[in-house]
Write a protein that holds these residues in place. Structure first.
Motif, PDB file in Angstrom:
ATOM      1  N   HIS A   1      24.362  -5.354  -1.125  1.00 42.96           N
ATOM      2  CA  HIS A   1      23.757  -5.960   0.050  1.00 42.96           C
ATOM      3  C   HIS A   1      22.319  -5.489   0.274  1.00 42.96           C
ATOM      4  O   HIS A   1      21.737  -5.773   1.304  1.00 42.96           O
ATOM      5  N   ILE A   2      21.743  -4.740  -0.685  1.00 44.63           N
ATOM      6  CA  ILE A   2      20.318  -4.404  -0.622  1.00 44.63           C
ATOM      7  C   ILE A   2      19.646  -4.982  -1.858  1.00 44.63           C
ATOM      8  O   ILE A   2      20.096  -4.758  -2.971  1.00 44.63           O
ATOM      9  N   THR A   3      18.594  -5.730  -1.674  1.00 46.46           N
ATOM     10  CA  THR A   3      17.860  -6.307  -2.799  1.00 46.46           C
ATOM     11  C   THR A   3      16.405  -5.867  -2.729  1.00 46.46           C
ATOM     12  O   THR A   3      15.745  -6.033  -1.713  1.00 46.46           O
ATOM     13  N   ILE A   4      15.931  -5.296  -3.830  1.00 45.48           N
ATOM     14  CA  ILE A   4      14.546  -4.835  -3.903  1.00 45.48           C
ATOM     15  C   ILE A   4      13.948  -5.310  -5.223  1.00 45.48           C
ATOM     16  O   ILE A   4      14.299  -4.789  -6.279  1.00 45.48           O
ATOM     17  N   PRO A   5      13.080  -6.316  -5.206  1.00 48.97           N
ATOM     18  CA  PRO A   5      12.426  -6.741  -6.455  1.00 48.97           C
ATOM     19  C   PRO A   5      11.343  -5.732  -6.831  1.00 48.97           C
ATOM     20  O   PRO A   5      10.158  -5.908  -6.578  1.00 48.97           O
ATOM     21  N   ASN A   6      11.757  -4.646  -7.452  1.00 51.02           N
ATOM     22  CA  ASN A   6      10.913  -3.459  -7.502  1.00 51.02           C
ATOM     23  C   ASN A   6       9.897  -3.449  -8.630  1.00 51.02           C
ATOM     24  O   ASN A   6      10.071  -4.086  -9.663  1.00 51.02           O
TER      25      ASN A   6
ATOM     26  N   ALA B   1      19.542   5.841   1.326  1.00 49.73           N
ATOM     27  CA  ALA B   1      18.613   5.952   2.456  1.00 49.73           C
ATOM     28  C   ALA B   1      17.199   5.566   2.037  1.00 49.73           C
ATOM     29  O   ALA B   1      16.472   4.892   2.788  1.00 49.73           O
ATOM     30  N   TYR B   2      16.786   5.989   0.844  1.00 53.37           N
ATOM     31  CA  TYR B   2      15.444   5.615   0.364  1.00 53.37           C
ATOM     32  C   TYR B   2      15.366   4.130   0.035  1.00 53.37           C
ATOM     33  O   TYR B   2      14.337   3.479   0.275  1.00 53.37           O
ATOM     34  N   MET B   3      16.442   3.585  -0.524  1.00 51.20           N
ATOM     35  CA  MET B   3      16.455   2.149  -0.790  1.00 51.20           C
ATOM     36  C   MET B   3      16.342   1.361   0.511  1.00 51.20           C
ATOM     37  O   MET B   3      15.626   0.347   0.570  1.00 51.20           O
ATOM     38  N   ARG B   4      17.037   1.806   1.535  1.00 50.66           N
ATOM     39  CA  ARG B   4      16.952   1.131   2.828  1.00 50.66           C
ATOM     40  C   ARG B   4      15.524   1.201   3.372  1.00 50.66           C
ATOM     41  O   ARG B   4      15.005   0.217   3.924  1.00 50.66           O
ATOM     42  N   LEU B   5      14.870   2.343   3.235  1.00 49.14           N
ATOM     43  CA  LEU B   5      13.499   2.460   3.719  1.00 49.14           C
ATOM     44  C   LEU B   5      12.582   1.492   2.984  1.00 49.14           C
ATOM     45  O   LEU B   5      11.753   0.812   3.608  1.00 49.14           O
TER      46      LEU B   5
ATOM     47  N   GLY C   1       9.494  -3.454   3.271  1.00 45.17           N
ATOM     48  CA  GLY C   1       9.102  -4.657   2.538  1.00 45.17           C
ATOM     49  C   GLY C   1       8.260  -4.377   1.314  1.00 45.17           C
ATOM     50  O   GLY C   1       7.590  -5.279   0.800  1.00 45.17           O
ATOM     51  N   THR C   2       8.298  -3.152   0.809  1.00 44.59           N
ATOM     52  CA  THR C   2       7.481  -2.831  -0.354  1.00 44.59           C
ATOM     53  C   THR C   2       8.240  -3.070  -1.652  1.00 44.59           C
ATOM     54  O   THR C   2       9.444  -2.815  -1.743  1.00 44.59           O
ATOM     55  N   ARG C   3       7.528  -3.555  -2.648  1.00 43.53           N
ATOM     56  CA  ARG C   3       8.093  -3.686  -4.000  1.00 43.53           C
ATOM     57  C   ARG C   3       7.839  -2.435  -4.825  1.00 43.53           C
ATOM     58  O   ARG C   3       8.333  -2.327  -5.947  1.00 43.53           O
ATOM     59  N   ASN C   4       7.042  -1.519  -4.281  1.00 48.98           N
ATOM     60  CA  ASN C   4       6.707  -0.296  -5.009  1.00 48.98           C
ATOM     61  C   ASN C   4       7.840   0.715  -4.847  1.00 48.98           C
ATOM     62  O   ASN C   4       7.798   1.604  -3.998  1.00 48.98           O
ATOM     63  N   TYR C   5       8.861   0.551  -5.656  1.00 50.39           N
ATOM     64  CA  TYR C   5      10.068   1.371  -5.517  1.00 50.39           C
ATOM     65  C   TYR C   5      10.697   1.580  -6.892  1.00 50.39           C
ATOM     66  O   TYR C   5      10.950   0.624  -7.626  1.00 50.39           O
ATOM     67  N   ASP C   6      10.945   2.837  -7.242  1.00 55.96           N
ATOM     68  CA  ASP C   6      11.566   3.105  -8.537  1.00 55.96           C
ATOM     69  C   ASP C   6      12.317   4.424  -8.495  1.00 55.96           C
ATOM     70  O   ASP C   6      12.114   5.250  -7.592  1.00 55.96           O
ATOM     71  N   LEU C   7      13.206   4.615  -9.485  1.00 54.81           N
ATOM     72  CA  LEU C   7      13.980   5.836  -9.619  1.00 54.81           C
ATOM     73  C   LEU C   7      13.651   6.490 -10.952  1.00 54.81           C
ATOM     74  O   LEU C   7      13.243   5.814 -11.896  1.00 54.81           O
TER      75      LEU C   7
ATOM     76  N   SER D   1       0.818  -1.212   0.000  1.00 51.89           N
ATOM     77  CA  SER D   1       0.000   0.000   0.000  1.00 51.89           C
ATOM     78  C   SER D   1       0.853   1.264   0.000  1.00 51.89           C
ATOM     79  O   SER D   1       0.327   2.374  -0.096  1.00 51.89           O
ATOM     80  N   VAL D   2       2.179   1.106   0.076  1.00 52.06           N
ATOM     81  CA  VAL D   2       3.100   2.236   0.151  1.00 52.06           C
ATOM     82  C   VAL D   2       4.113   2.127  -0.987  1.00 52.06           C
ATOM     83  O   VAL D   2       4.570   1.025  -1.316  1.00 52.06           O
ATOM     84  N   GLY D   3       4.486   3.272  -1.587  1.00 49.52           N
ATOM     85  CA  GLY D   3       5.477   3.276  -2.653  1.00 49.52           C
ATOM     86  C   GLY D   3       6.459   4.426  -2.513  1.00 49.52           C
ATOM     87  O   GLY D   3       6.179   5.430  -1.840  1.00 49.52           O
ATOM     88  N   ILE D   4       7.627   4.275  -3.158  1.00 47.10           N
ATOM     89  CA  ILE D   4       8.683   5.283  -3.128  1.00 47.10           C
ATOM     90  C   ILE D   4       9.174   5.519  -4.552  1.00 47.10           C
ATOM     91  O   ILE D   4       9.424   4.565  -5.303  1.00 47.10           O
ATOM     92  N   TYR D   5       9.318   6.795  -4.909  1.00 47.17           N
ATOM     93  CA  TYR D   5       9.828   7.174  -6.232  1.00 47.17           C
ATOM     94  C   TYR D   5      10.748   8.364  -6.055  1.00 47.17           C
ATOM     95  O   TYR D   5      10.334   9.394  -5.524  1.00 47.17           O
ATOM     96  N   HIS D   6      12.022   8.216  -6.453  1.00 46.33           N
ATOM     97  CA  HIS D   6      12.964   9.307  -6.201  1.00 46.33           C
ATOM     98  C   HIS D   6      13.968   9.441  -7.335  1.00 46.33           C
ATOM     99  O   HIS D   6      14.048   8.607  -8.246  1.00 46.33           O
ATOM    100  N   ALA D   7      14.751  10.513  -7.276  1.00 45.00           N
ATOM    101  CA  ALA D   7      15.779  10.773  -8.267  1.00 45.00           C
ATOM    102  C   ALA D   7      16.936   9.804  -8.093  1.00 45.00           C
ATOM    103  O   ALA D   7      17.108   9.198  -7.040  1.00 45.00           O
ATOM    104  N   ASP D   8      17.754   9.669  -9.156  1.00 42.41           N
ATOM    105  CA  ASP D   8      18.992   8.917  -9.001  1.00 42.41           C
ATOM    106  C   ASP D   8      20.204   9.801  -9.247  1.00 42.41           C
ATOM    107  O   ASP D   8      21.333   9.335  -9.230  1.00 42.41           O
ATOM    108  N   TRP D   9      19.984  11.094  -9.465  1.00 42.45           N
ATOM    109  CA  TRP D   9      21.113  12.004  -9.682  1.00 42.45           C
ATOM    110  C   TRP D   9      21.456  12.801  -8.428  1.00 42.45           C
ATOM    111  O   TRP D   9      22.477  13.467  -8.394  1.00 42.45           O
ATOM    112  N   PHE D  10      20.640  12.742  -7.400  1.00 40.50           N
ATOM    113  CA  PHE D  10      20.808  13.654  -6.262  1.00 40.50           C
ATOM    114  C   PHE D  10      21.727  13.108  -5.179  1.00 40.50           C
ATOM    115  O   PHE D  10      21.745  13.598  -4.062  1.00 40.50           O
TER     116      PHE D  10
END
Length: 701
Positions: A386-391, A151-155, A160-166, A135-144
């Motif tokens: 060492h961080i894996t996110i099946p996004n 930090a956002y990848m760790r969050l 445990g969300t798969r809703n993650y992209d750059l 129910s939660v997602g993250i979308y952020h820049a990859d140049w900043f």
């Protein structure tokens, strides 16, 4: 924008009133090195570069670093006005976001950091308890900066969300996917130094004169000294005009790149201009590839499709084959396509069969748009050491929001309300279907207008962070300016949210340097440190830098070994595929989008630098002279452009730089929402949108 005065600079004497800081340009993927001179009183280093007074009373001037091997004192029009983008309470940047805000009764009202963070953490907890992590997602820049991205990848990982992209999904993913398919790794293989060693340089769908002008300065200088310049583009750009003088310009039909490079491969094989020893030792799949291009891609068979005569295709292929070495570079003309990954692989095929990989002056690489995070973005592989996110991608997140399964979205340093295709649908989903939107940014914008919570971020010069440029070079950004109000570095938001949601042990850091020291473990950046990058000044470390004793890696694959199971690169036998939305009687034009030198991406900071606005005061739609005469369109007059998704009114410029049947405009000019028009077709592998081509109609008003 070369200046002899800049090249002659020496380090200024440091006094108790003057300090010198290491930084880089914040914009394109060249990553030019700069020194910032700061003090209560400073001596101007160049008459061409502005000096800005900060809120704390100090003055700053950003001077191109002549010691930096990337730019050697050169700089772009964007870099020239870097200091103009710093916070100025009395100037164009006075609208900087300075304090957290929470939407209350329809209005964004000032809040404290603690209240805003508690509010976000409690809402996210509630959504996850009711609907799970999806129910939660993250979308952020990859140049900043890698620290902020990490930090956002760790969050995302701890939630445990798969809703993650750059937002690298929108520009870098096809290049990375093509490199991975062909070579086994998505890292750019080349070095900027290769320009000086190449006998021929190919710019394929890369308007480098406008988008990476410092790299183009090097290419143009080398062409003047005798190297062949080959430009492949739909539009007759400055680089194309220079290629007509110093080499070859191929003006191809939109989206026909795979057919062109297959036809060139046909010529190279028939003319025995392939490197058989290199292929035998280091390349797999040549037999199938040879049969494929010889059977299906004779230049005479595809010349009408491509729009280039067969003899010109042959001439260009033979220049590449006879040039020892040849450097092949590509841009968004390939990556912003529905079949962009195939296009990338097809040009890599040329580099491989000619043995132009891993040798000085001989390589292939995407040039890239903006700089990348120093972490490896999970654009399609879904992992970082060492961080894996099946996004999920941002487009899948929009679908989840539309269906009601995703309730919240955290956005940082991205503008989905400008940059995503099919903007009318995006606005409908984010404004009416999404329940909770959190935005971290530096200015009010079209996305913060929809936000429920807004956090103010520190910007360039206001925080320490690291990134990588087009040839994998670490770029270090040092803090030298106070942020406005209570603005903080981007990594603070995911860190404090994670702590408030019960994951404090996963966020042990209190500075960006501590984040860097964690993210670099077991990665190609393991040998870097803030101290080492500060000491180098020009940040002259190219990845990988595996140990603190390593000086970096100039170019990849010099030994012909690739990170694949058999240690060989792979040739892909690919076929041309038509554009997803070809012209019709109702929509007879192909609309192509791109960028220019004065405006960077969506013009986010551009619109606040008066000198740059004066250079490019409005967006234009380029229309071919013959088409304009037929339709009664005149330069400087407003025209209406329509696609199946929407309509915009825009000023026309009549020119022969675009061929008949093709329109061209900037994709992100402020106040000119081109992405209302663009199609939501995407590359199957990378999921990068097809910004480059859709069917359109145009009429005079």
């Amino acid at each position: 924008m070369k200046r002899s005065a800049i090249s002659a600079l020496v380090n200024p004497l440091s006094t108790n009133k003057t300090s010198v800081y290491c930084t880089s340009c914040r914009f394109c993927n060249v990553g030019c090195g700069y020194r910032v001179i700061s003090g209560a009183m400073i001596t101007p280093q160049s008459p061409d570069l502005p000096i800005v007074k900060l809120e704390n009373g100090k003055y700053v001037e950003a001077v191109p670093d002549f010691r930096c091997p990337v730019n050697s004192g050169d700089y772009s029009v964007r870099g020239a006005f870097l200091t103009e983008t710093l916070y100025n309470p009395r100037g164009p940047t006075s609208d900087r976001l300075a304090y957290p805000m929470i939407r209350t009764n329809g209005r964004l009202l000032r809040s404290s950091w603690d209240d805003a963070l508690d509010h976000v953490a409690n809402r996210l907890k509630s959504y996850i308890q009711e609907g799970g992590a999806e129910s939660v997602g993250i979308y952020h820049a990859d140049w900043f900066g890698g620290e902020n991205a990490f930090a956002y990848m760790r969050l995302a990982q701890v939630l445990g969300t798969r809703n993650y992209d750059l937002n690298g999904r929108l520009c870098a993913a096809s290049g990375a996917a093509g490199l991975t398919r062909s070579l086994g790794n998505g890292s750019h293989p080349w070095s900027i130094d290769d320009i000086d060693h190449a006998e021929a340089i190919v710019l394929a769908g890369a308007n480098a004169s406008a988008t990476l002008s410092v790299v183009y300065d090097k290419i143009y200088t080398h062409a003047q000294q005798g190297a062949k310049l080959i430009v492949v583009d739909v539009r007759r750009t400055l680089a194309a005009r220079n290629a007509e003088k110093y080499g070859v310009f191929l003006q191809i039909n939109p989206g026909t790149d795979v057919a062109l490079y297959n036809a060139m491969a046909h010529v190279l094989i028939k003319e025995n201009l392939v490197d058989k020893n290199y292929i035998s030792a280091h390349v797999a799949g040549f037999g199938d590839f040879e049969n494929h291009v010889l059977s299906n891609y004779q230049p005479e068979m595809v010349q009408r499709l491509i729009g280039v005569p067969a003899d010109r295709i042959r001439q260009t292929a033979m220049i590449i084959g006879r040039s020892k070495p040849a450097l092949l570079l590509s841009g968004k003309g390939l990556e912003h396509q529905a079949h962009g990954t195939d296009m990338i692989c097809s040009i890599i095929n040329l580099a491989l069969i000619t043995g132009n990989m891993g040798r000085p002056g001989g390589s292939y690489s995407p040039l890239g748009g903006h700089q990348g995070s120093i972490v490896n973005p999970p654009l399609f592989a879904g992992q970082l050491g060492h961080i894996t996110i099946p996004n999920r991608t941002i487009f899948e997140m929009l679908d989840q929001i539309d269906k009601g399964t995703q309730k919240a979205l955290l956005c940082a340093c991205v503008q989905p309300m400008v940059s995503l295709p099919q903007l009318n649908r995006v606005k409908e989903i984010l404004s009416k279907k999404l329940e909770f939107l959190v935005v971290t940014d530096i200015y009010p914008n079209e996305t913060t207008d929809l936000a429920d919570v807004v956090f103010p971020a520190a910007s360039w010069g206001e925080a320490c962070f690291t990134s990588t440029n087009t040839d994998r070079r670490a770029r270090f950004y040092e803090l030298f300016s106070p942020p406005p109000g209570a603005a903080r570095p981007d990594w603070v938001v995911p860190t404090e949210i994670g702590r408030r949601m019960g994951y404090a042990s996963h966020f042990p850091w209190n500075t960006s340097e501590e984040i860097f020291d964690e993210l670099k473990r077991d990665t190609p950046f393991a040998g870097l440190s803030y101290a080492r990058m500060r000491a180098s000044g020009a940040s002259d470390f190219q990845m990988p830098v595996p140990t603190s004793a390593s000086i970096g890696t100039v170019r990849l694959y010099v030994n012909g070994k690739f990170p694949t199971p058999d240690k060989k690169a792979l040739l892909w036998s690919l076929d041309y595929k038509p554009q997803p939305e070809p012209p019709t009687a109702e929509y007879p034009f192909t609309l192509v989008t791109g960028r220019e030198n004065d405006l960077w991406q969506s013009g986010y900071t551009f619109r606040r630098v008066p000198e740059q606005v004066a250079r490019s005061p409005h967006n234009e739609m380029l229309v071919n002279t013959g088409d304009a005469q037929r339709l009664g369109i005149h330069t400087g007059k407003t025209i209406r452009v329509r696609t199946r998704r929407g309509t915009i009114d825009i000023i026309a410029r009549v020119t022969n730089d675009v061929p008949r049947g093709v329109l061209f405009t900037l994709w992100g000019y402020p106040g000119s929402p081109t992405n209302i028009l663009t199609i939501d077709a995407r590359d199957r592998t990378s999921q990068t949108p097809s910004y480059k081509a859709c069917a359109a109609s145009v009429s005079a008003l």
